[in-house]
Design an enzyme around this catalytic site. Structure first.
Site, short mmCIF file in Angstrom:
data_model
loop_
_atom_site.label_atom_id
_atom_site.label_comp_id
_atom_site.label_asym_id
_atom_site.label_seq_id
_atom_site.Cartn_x
_atom_site.Cartn_y
_atom_site.Cartn_z
N ASP A 424 -1.50 -6.54 -9.74
CA ASP A 424 -0.70 -5.92 -10.79
C ASP A 424 0.71 -6.50 -10.69
O ASP A 424 1.10 -7.05 -9.66
CB ASP A 424 -0.70 -4.40 -10.57
CG ASP A 424 0.18 -3.69 -11.58
OD1 ASP A 424 0.06 -3.99 -12.78
OD2 ASP A 424 0.97 -2.83 -11.16
N ASP A 626 -3.73 1.92 -11.94
CA ASP A 626 -4.47 0.91 -11.19
C ASP A 626 -5.66 1.51 -10.43
O ASP A 626 -6.53 0.77 -9.95
CB ASP A 626 -3.56 0.22 -10.16
CG ASP A 626 -2.44 -0.56 -10.83
OD1 ASP A 626 -2.71 -1.19 -11.86
OD2 ASP A 626 -1.32 -0.54 -10.31
#
Length: 734
Positions: A424, A626
């Protein structure tokens, strides 16, 4: 070894016989359970033995105060007793090998045999008693293990010898030597018991060193904290008396007592015990503090946020403790082999007995018993059972000192095989604390008024970009307004009504959904994104009002970590919800070739799944959005600075929150799996060579037979070699 077995008091696993151990770390006394260190599914409420492997169960929690291990104390007593009585038996039996046969000169044959019997009886009955108990339990639970073989071997050798000593006349000629004496084997029986007990003591001490390392982590927390009362008075209180919300003073040189937030003061803090980094970290108001770290040179006033078992230190110990008892997939190989191994060994011992009794030299029955016992003893699968768990336990502890927390043994094994790292952007590659870098107001709009309205709209959001706007507005002293009809549109932005005006803030997809034309701002927005800024578009009353550029600086360690990962042949992929242009600008700076941008939170897991069609994928992230992707990946890696849900969804947590931890974790993973394979090789090779020799395979060629004593020594040595090899992981360079 068997985590489904849970008990509330100390005891042994009913499957493998190992001592139960505590399931989680505790700071204060509480309810305890015991589990088998080799079979963590075995959990009991009381002490006992593992029904699978026979080892004594251990407490599941790591306590701050060190307590004597009752099994270690018991095994030590039994070992020293066996050694004290077994040594004279050995001298009586082997002494005639000296010139002049001094033992026979002092004691005639029958007297010597009876004295050996008297000395060996307490060893083979009392010292060896735990072996018999565990052997019977293994048969009762249909789970044969090392104690099945040891108990059977010692019982056969001692039982036969005892009968021969007391009633020698009942034995036929096939049991007698040329001089008419019936052979006895008290010395192998006693020495076997002593050597196996020695192996147990060494193994228990090695396991104790692992728990001692975890206790050492807990001991990093100070015993007291200096609390500031509501009236301003200060007093030292026990750490257990600190409550969430308490104000605490931390003086120079003091340890931070609990996890919290700096309220006042500035200093530098040594956080190496959780991050592995030697450089002290500057702390000022609103910065987070970790309990157990050391305040260096300034005075801080902090607010307690997490106390007791909720602190990062206690959670690290809990995570490591639980992970040490988890099972790596490679352990399945050892389990499958062991499930067939013990019955096969008993069959080989029986065949050995039959062959020597029917085809061997005189006295055939004596040779048959000795060689069958040697097969039973040398084939004990203790080294096989220790091969994987010992390496896992040591690796977990080593990882904790490096700021890498493995949730399970499976994560260690899976990480070695990963060929693609998905990261990420915000909070993983970057600091995760964006700051407002630019405001572009459309014609007819005021930038300050625009910032005030946008910050008011985002005030309730925890998104890093929202925090950047709110922080900038507060720095400018703007009074934020109340929001009505607030709505958050996942992956696009937010809308609401402020002071009678319709306000929207988000990405182009949101503007398109609301029917707002952004053509006049599109070119400028693209330039800002190309500079690496995340761009938010503001709309007032249905008209494009301006742009907010937010920059999130890269972590100082990110570039080096990405270079190292790529140098190891790993494919690095960025997966982010940010704009394509912004994401590509960051990727270009870092040398990342593959970028998946503008991915909505619910699409991240699907993206991971697509990559998994051709690759073994690890995902590194830190946010709530996430969590599904972290759970979907073969290995989820959470930044320790991220959200709790992300950490709970991941198999690995990087305490420091930077990608250097992945480099360390993968190196440790490779070393650990290599270490496990070495251990399994030692165990398999030892048995593959030892069993045929013990059965007498070399006798027709060389006349060599393996004494049960030598077999017991070799069996203990194999366990020691596995333990010693696993302990090397504590110091291997990474």
């Amino acid at each position: 070894m068997h985590p489904d077995v849970v008990e509330s008091s100390h005891g042994s696993c009913p499957y493998c016989g190992m001592a139960l151990e505590l399931t989680s770390p505790v700071i204060a006394p509480g309810a305890k359970q015991w589990t088998c260190p080799m079979h963590p599914e075995v959990v009991r409420d009381a002490p006992g033995d593992c029904p699978i492997c026979g080892m004594a169960l251990e407490p599941t929690a790591v306590e701050l105060a060190a307590h004597e291990d009752p099994e270690l104390a018991d095994m030590s007593r039994r070992f020293w007793f066996a050694a004290a009585f077994g040594l004279p038996v050995l001298v009586l039996s082997m002494g005639d090998m000296l010139p002049g046969s001094p033992i026979s000169a002092l004691l005639p044959g029958r007297s010597r045999t009876f004295l050996e019997f008297l000395l060996a009886t307490p060893v083979c009955l009392w010292s060896a008693w735990p072996f018999y108990v565990r052997a019977v339990a293994s048969v009762r639970h249909a789970s044969p293990n090392m104690f099945t073989l040891i108990g059977l071997g010692v019982a056969v050798a001692f039982g036969y010898s005892a009968v021969a000593a007391v009633f020698p006349g009942i034995f036929p000629e096939t049991f007698r030597h040329a001089n008419g004496d019936v052979a006895v084997y008290f010395e192998p029986a006693t020495v076997i018991v002593a050597l196996v007990l020695l192996g147990q003591v060494l193994e228990l001490r090695a396991r104790g060193r692992t728990n001692a390392a975890l206790r050492g982590l807990l001991e990093l927390a100070p015993a007291t904290a200096r609390r500031i009362d509501t009236d301003g008075r200060e007093a030292d209180v026990a750490l257990s008396d600190v409550r969430v919300g308490d104000r605490l003073r931390v003086r120079p040189g003091d340890k931070i007592p609990v996890d919290g937030i700096v309220l006042d003061g500035s200093s530098t803090v040594d956080e190496s015990m959780v991050s592995g980094e030697p450089i002290s970290v500057a702390k000022r108001a609103d910065d987070a503090l970790v309990g157990g770290t050391v305040n260096k040179n300034g005075t801080l006033v902090m607010r307690a946020e997490r106390v007791g078992a909720d602190t990062l230190l206690a959670r690290i110990v809990a995570l490591v403790s639980d992970a040490q008892r988890s099972r790596a997939p490679i352990q399945t190989l050892a389990d499958v082999v062991a499930s067939y191994f013990v019955p096969a060994v008993i069959a080989i011992a029986a065949l050995t007995f039959v062959l020597w009794a029917s085809l061997g030299p005189e006295p055939r029955m004596a040779y048959a018993i000795v060689n069958a016992v040697a097969v039973l003893i040398i084939a004990c699968p203790c080294a096989l059972g220790l091969a994987t768990p010992m390496s896992v336990m040591v690796a977990m502890g080593r990882g904790a000192t490096l700021g890498v927390l493995f949730r399970s043994a499976e994560a260690i094994e899976q990480l070695r095989d990963v060929d693609t790292i998905v990261v990420d952007k915000t909070g993983t590659l970057t600091e995760g604390r964006p700051v407002l870098s630019a405001i572009v107001a459309a014609q007819g709009f005021d930038s300050n008024a625009l910032l005030r309205l946008a910050a008011s709209l985002e005030r309730g959001s925890e998104h890093p970009l929202a925090e950047a706007l709110v922080g900038a507005a507060e720095e400018r002293g703007f009074a934020l307004a109340d929001v009505e009809q607030f709505a958050a549109i996942a992956g696009k932005g937010v809308t609401g009504t402020i002071e009678g005006r319709s306000v929207a803030l988000g990405n182009p997809a949101l503007m398109e959904q609301l029917g707002v034309s952004i053509d006049s701002l599109a070119e400028r927005a693209e330039v800002m994104r190309a500079e690496g800024q995340s761009v938010m578009i503001a709309a007032l009353d249905g008209h494009a009002a301006g742009l907010f550029g937010v920059a999130d600086p890269l972590k100082t360690t990110t570039l080096r970590a990405i270079q190292q990962l790529r140098g190891q042949g790993l494919r690095v992929v960025m997966l982010t919800g940010d704009n394509v242009t912004t994401a590509q600008a960051v990727a270009t700076r870092l040398g990342i070739d593959d970028v998946f941008a503008e991915v909505l939170p619910d699409q991240k897991a699907a993206a991971i799944k697509r990559l998994q069609l051709d690759h073994k994928v690890a995902m590194a992230g830190d946010g709530i959005n996430d969590a599904p992707a972290l759970a979907q990946a073969d290995v989820g890696i959470a930044m320790g600075t991220g959200t709790d849900i992300a950490i709970e969804s991941a198999g690995i947590t990087l305490v420091k929150g930077d990608l250097n931890g992945i480099v360390r974790a993968r190196a440790l993973s490779k070393r650990t799996m290599a270490n496990i394979k070495q251990n399994l090789f030692f165990a398999f090779a030892y048995n593959a060579l030892g069993v045929p020799i013990a059965a007498g395979a070399l006798y027709p060629i060389t006349g060599l037979l393996l004494s049960p004593m030598i077999a017991a020594a070799a069996m203990s040595l194999s366990s020691v070699s596995v333990i010693s090899n696993a302990l090397r992981l504590r110091t291997v360079p990474l």
